[in-house]
Motif scaffolding. Structure first.
Motif, PDB file in Angstrom:
ATOM      1  N   UNK A   1     -24.732  56.078 -15.659  1.00 40.61           N
ATOM      2  CA  UNK A   1     -25.220  55.123 -14.682  1.00 40.61           C
ATOM      3  C   UNK A   1     -25.221  55.808 -13.317  1.00 40.61           C
ATOM      4  N   UNK A   2     -26.375  56.026 -12.748  1.00 41.25           N
ATOM      5  CA  UNK A   2     -26.510  56.753 -11.496  1.00 41.25           C
ATOM      6  C   UNK A   2     -26.452  55.862 -10.260  1.00 41.25           C
ATOM      7  N   UNK A   3     -26.372  54.581 -10.444  1.00 42.44           N
ATOM      8  CA  UNK A   3     -26.386  53.672  -9.302  1.00 42.44           C
ATOM      9  C   UNK A   3     -25.233  53.931  -8.326  1.00 42.44           C
ATOM     10  N   UNK A   4     -23.981  54.055  -8.783  1.00 43.41           N
ATOM     11  CA  UNK A   4     -22.908  54.329  -7.816  1.00 43.41           C
ATOM     12  C   UNK A   4     -23.089  55.685  -7.121  1.00 43.41           C
ATOM     13  N   UNK A   5     -23.590  56.669  -7.833  1.00 44.48           N
ATOM     14  CA  UNK A   5     -23.815  57.981  -7.238  1.00 44.48           C
ATOM     15  C   UNK A   5     -24.873  57.909  -6.129  1.00 44.48           C
ATOM     16  N   UNK A   6     -25.930  57.181  -6.388  1.00 41.37           N
ATOM     17  CA  UNK A   6     -26.986  57.025  -5.382  1.00 41.37           C
ATOM     18  C   UNK A   6     -26.460  56.257  -4.178  1.00 41.37           C
ATOM     19  N   UNK A   7     -25.630  55.241  -4.411  1.00 41.58           N
ATOM     20  CA  UNK A   7     -25.033  54.486  -3.311  1.00 41.58           C
ATOM     21  C   UNK A   7     -24.186  55.399  -2.419  1.00 41.58           C
ATOM     22  N   UNK A   8     -23.388  56.250  -3.028  1.00 43.56           N
ATOM     23  CA  UNK A   8     -22.527  57.158  -2.270  1.00 43.56           C
ATOM     24  C   UNK A   8     -23.375  58.147  -1.475  1.00 43.56           C
ATOM     25  N   UNK A   9     -24.415  58.675  -2.067  1.00 45.26           N
ATOM     26  CA  UNK A   9     -25.290  59.624  -1.373  1.00 45.26           C
ATOM     27  C   UNK A   9     -25.945  58.956  -0.169  1.00 45.26           C
ATOM     28  N   UNK A  10     -26.421  57.741  -0.328  1.00 44.00           N
ATOM     29  CA  UNK A  10     -27.031  57.036   0.796  1.00 44.00           C
ATOM     30  C   UNK A  10     -26.006  56.728   1.886  1.00 44.00           C
TER      31      UNK A  10
END
Length: 129
Positions: A14-23
């Motif tokens: 699930x890449x959603x938390x990773x994308x949130x952290x990057x943003x």
């Protein structure tokens, strides 16, 4: 008879938390970065031919646990007597007092009084073990 196939569990990330952290990191760096609005202006800074000699106007006075006084001035250490403090503090604007943590309060106060009598207002106090 029908054969039943076992379904394989395909693992997916699930890449959603990773994308949130990057943003969030992107937003943090955008907000915390300072931008130079004069970066495109080409300026030649003038250089002075007169050099001003700056004197080191800071002195450190150290008191050890046996109430011995030392002065650190111009990178050198001198043992001093508290009564002769005035001659060491000529042209000094800032004094830092460093003392052993087990010193009597009165010892430090006597030194502070002597320093203040020399007209020095910038005074710092440190203690060590």
């Amino acid at each position: 008879m029908g054969r039943y196939r076992k379904k394989r569990n395909i693992m997916s990330l699930d890449l959603t938390p990773l994308i949130d952290v990057v943003f969030l990191l992107l937003i943090f760096f955008m907000v915390s970065t300072t931008f130079n609005k004069y970066g495109k202006i080409d300026i030649d800074v003038p250089v002075s031919k007169v050099s001003e000699k700056t004197e080191d106007t800071k002195v450190e006075i150290v008191i050890d646990k046996n109430e011995n006084y030392f002065i650190l001035k111009d990178g050198k250490t001198f043992p001093i007597n508290i009564d002769d403090l005035g001659e060491y503090l000529k042209d000094v604007k800032e004094v830092s007092i460093t003392g052993d943590k087990n010193l009597k309060y009165q010892t430090v106060m006597d030194l502070i009084t002597k320093v203040k009598q020399q007209g020095i207002e910038n005074l710092g106090i440190n203690f060590y073990e």
